[in-house]
Design a protein around this motif. Structure first.
Motif, short mmCIF file in Angstrom:
data_model
loop_
_atom_site.label_atom_id
_atom_site.label_comp_id
_atom_site.label_asym_id
_atom_site.label_seq_id
_atom_site.Cartn_x
_atom_site.Cartn_y
_atom_site.Cartn_z
N SER A 1 65.07 13.90 -34.00
CA SER A 1 63.87 13.53 -34.76
C SER A 1 62.74 14.47 -34.39
O SER A 1 62.82 15.22 -33.42
CB SER A 1 63.48 12.07 -34.47
OG SER A 1 63.34 11.86 -33.08
N ASN B 1 63.29 -1.31 -39.96
CA ASN B 1 63.60 -0.33 -38.91
C ASN B 1 63.21 -0.84 -37.54
O ASN B 1 63.96 -0.69 -36.56
CB ASN B 1 62.89 0.99 -39.20
CG ASN B 1 63.28 1.59 -40.54
OD1 ASN B 1 63.08 0.97 -41.59
ND2 ASN B 1 63.82 2.79 -40.54
N ARG B 2 62.03 -1.43 -37.45
CA ARG B 2 61.57 -1.93 -36.15
C ARG B 2 62.39 -3.15 -35.74
O ARG B 2 62.70 -3.34 -34.56
CB ARG B 2 60.08 -2.29 -36.21
CG ARG B 2 59.16 -1.14 -36.57
CD ARG B 2 59.46 0.11 -35.78
NE ARG B 2 59.40 -0.14 -34.35
CZ ARG B 2 59.95 0.66 -33.43
NH1 ARG B 2 60.62 1.73 -33.81
NH2 ARG B 2 59.84 0.37 -32.14
N LYS C 1 60.62 8.22 -47.31
CA LYS C 1 59.96 7.90 -46.04
C LYS C 1 58.73 7.06 -46.36
O LYS C 1 57.62 7.58 -46.52
CB LYS C 1 59.59 9.17 -45.28
CG LYS C 1 59.31 8.93 -43.79
CD LYS C 1 59.27 10.23 -43.03
CE LYS C 1 58.98 10.03 -41.56
NZ LYS C 1 60.09 9.36 -40.85
N THR C 2 58.94 5.75 -46.44
CA THR C 2 57.86 4.85 -46.84
C THR C 2 57.24 4.16 -45.63
O THR C 2 57.79 4.18 -44.52
CB THR C 2 58.39 3.76 -47.80
OG1 THR C 2 59.12 2.78 -47.04
CG2 THR C 2 59.28 4.36 -48.88
N LEU C 3 56.10 3.52 -45.87
CA LEU C 3 55.42 2.77 -44.80
C LEU C 3 56.11 1.45 -44.49
O LEU C 3 55.77 0.80 -43.50
CB LEU C 3 53.97 2.49 -45.22
CG LEU C 3 53.07 3.72 -45.39
CD1 LEU C 3 51.71 3.29 -45.93
CD2 LEU C 3 52.92 4.46 -44.08
N SER C 4 57.08 1.05 -45.28
CA SER C 4 57.76 -0.23 -45.09
C SER C 4 58.81 -0.10 -43.99
O SER C 4 60.00 0.09 -44.26
CB SER C 4 58.42 -0.67 -46.41
OG SER C 4 57.47 -0.74 -47.45
N TYR C 5 58.37 -0.20 -42.75
CA TYR C 5 59.24 0.03 -41.60
C TYR C 5 59.59 -1.24 -40.84
O TYR C 5 60.09 -1.17 -39.72
CB TYR C 5 58.59 1.05 -40.65
CG TYR C 5 59.24 2.41 -40.72
CD1 TYR C 5 59.45 3.03 -41.95
CD2 TYR C 5 59.66 3.08 -39.59
CE1 TYR C 5 60.06 4.27 -42.04
CE2 TYR C 5 60.27 4.32 -39.65
CZ TYR C 5 60.46 4.92 -40.88
OH TYR C 5 61.07 6.15 -40.96
N PRO D 1 67.00 4.46 -37.08
CA PRO D 1 65.79 3.95 -37.73
C PRO D 1 64.70 5.01 -37.86
O PRO D 1 63.89 4.95 -38.79
CB PRO D 1 65.34 2.82 -36.80
CG PRO D 1 66.59 2.37 -36.11
CD PRO D 1 67.40 3.62 -35.93
N THR D 2 64.68 5.99 -36.95
CA THR D 2 63.66 7.05 -37.02
C THR D 2 64.28 8.41 -36.74
O THR D 2 63.58 9.32 -36.25
CB THR D 2 62.53 6.78 -36.00
OG1 THR D 2 63.10 6.78 -34.67
CG2 THR D 2 61.84 5.47 -36.26
N LYS E 1 50.59 12.72 -37.77
CA LYS E 1 51.14 11.83 -38.80
C LYS E 1 50.24 11.89 -40.02
O LYS E 1 49.02 11.72 -39.92
CB LYS E 1 51.20 10.39 -38.26
CG LYS E 1 51.84 9.39 -39.23
CD LYS E 1 51.98 8.04 -38.55
CE LYS E 1 52.72 7.03 -39.41
NZ LYS E 1 52.92 5.74 -38.72
N GLY F 1 52.69 -2.27 -47.59
CA GLY F 1 53.46 -1.13 -47.09
C GLY F 1 53.80 -0.16 -48.19
O GLY F 1 54.83 0.53 -48.15
#
Length: 293
Positions: free
Chosen positions: A258, A169-170, A162-166, A197-198, A101, A40
């Motif tokens: 968002s 958040n999920r 804003k990283t890919l490590s979500y 989270p988003t 995206k 991520g």
């Protein structure tokens, strides 16, 4: 059939610019060794498009570059990324609402070899968010487990990037759903409201819109900034300041805002009803959908 478009952002040789390559979104494009998948380790932005117009494009590109700096990634060639977004926006121009995206990862890990970054831009049609925008969403407050000064004390935690490590958040959204809610508002361990989270949090107190400051380790909100810039047309003033859960519970209205879902009013917090300002919600969402830049 789902409408999907994909462009790969291919890095150039040293000293040369990156370039775009058309790709098939239905076929694999990413190496299993890419750190986007294995760690991520990368960044992304998601922005809304409407009838071919990319919304808040410069703000998203600026935040993309900011996240890259925070992760010590190579500086993205923003002109190429802009071209990618605009190209996909045009391919989705038949749709009132779509999204693009953009993703940049550190690339493929090879011991002793400098990795070339991996990048791509993907575009598709947005889901139907009419229910969320009109009826609202139920939220729960969840402790993020970090103090509000985390950006200063522990910058390596990448709060506000804003990283890919979500995964966290999920997981937070799944916890909200287990509690019978739709979404989350994070709270710092020292008791301050943060963000979803988003999404960014906005509350109304009389004729004032308020949101927490980025300095608390939250992502700078492009949609929140656009709404605050338009607030005077609704007779509202704006303030950026620390907020507490009591501020939210006492608010005249509140929203999670968002890029793609736009403004979703909060109808309850931890099971307690919150007023939904339907006229202002409609005005906000109409403004956001109509943006052409």
């Amino acid at each position: 059939m789902t409408v999907q478009h994909l462009l790969l952002v291919v890095p150039g040789a040293p000293g040369a610019a990156a370039h775009l390559v058309e790709a098939d979104a239905q076929h694999p494009q990413l190496s299993v060794l890419d750190v986007a998948a294995t760690r991520g380790d990368g960044i992304f932005e998601t922005l809304s498009t409407g009838r071919g117009h990319a919304q808040a494009l410069q703000a998203h590109l600026d935040r993309f570059a900011r996240s890259a700096r925070m992760l010590d990634l190579p500086a993205p060639d923003l002109a190429v990324w802009r071209d990618a977004v605009l190209a996909l926006a045009q391919r989705l121009a038949d749709h009132d609402e779509a999204w693009v995206k953009i993703v940049l990862s550190r690339g493929i890990e090879t011991p002793g070899v400098a990795a070339l970054p991996t990048g791509w831009a993907y575009g598709t049609v947005s889901p139907d968010f009419r229910r969320e925008r009109t009826e609202g969403v139920d939220v729960v407050l969840l402790d993020r487990g970090l103090r509000s000064d985390v950006s200063d004390t522990s910058p390596w935690l990448l709060a506000g990037a804003k990283t890919l490590s979500y995964a966290v958040n999920r997981a937070a959204v799944r916890e909200a759903q287990r509690r019978g809610a739709d979404d989350v508002v994070f709270v710092s361990s020292d008791g301050l409201l943060l963000e979803g989270p988003t999404s960014s949090l906005v509350i109304r107190r009389g004729d004032e819109l308020a949101t927490p400051p980025d300095a608390l380790g939250i992502l700078p909100g492009t949609t929140q900034v656009d709404l605050f810039a338009a607030a005077d047309q609704w007779g509202l003033r704006t303030v950026v300041e620390p907020l507490t859960p009591d501020d939210l519970r006492a608010a005249d209205a509140a929203w999670l805002v968002s890029s793609v879902r736009h403004a979703a009013p909060l109808r309850s917090v931890d099971g307690a009803a919150l007023p939904v300002d339907a006229p202002l919600s409609a005005a906000m969402n109409g403004f956001l959908r109509a943006r052409t830049a």
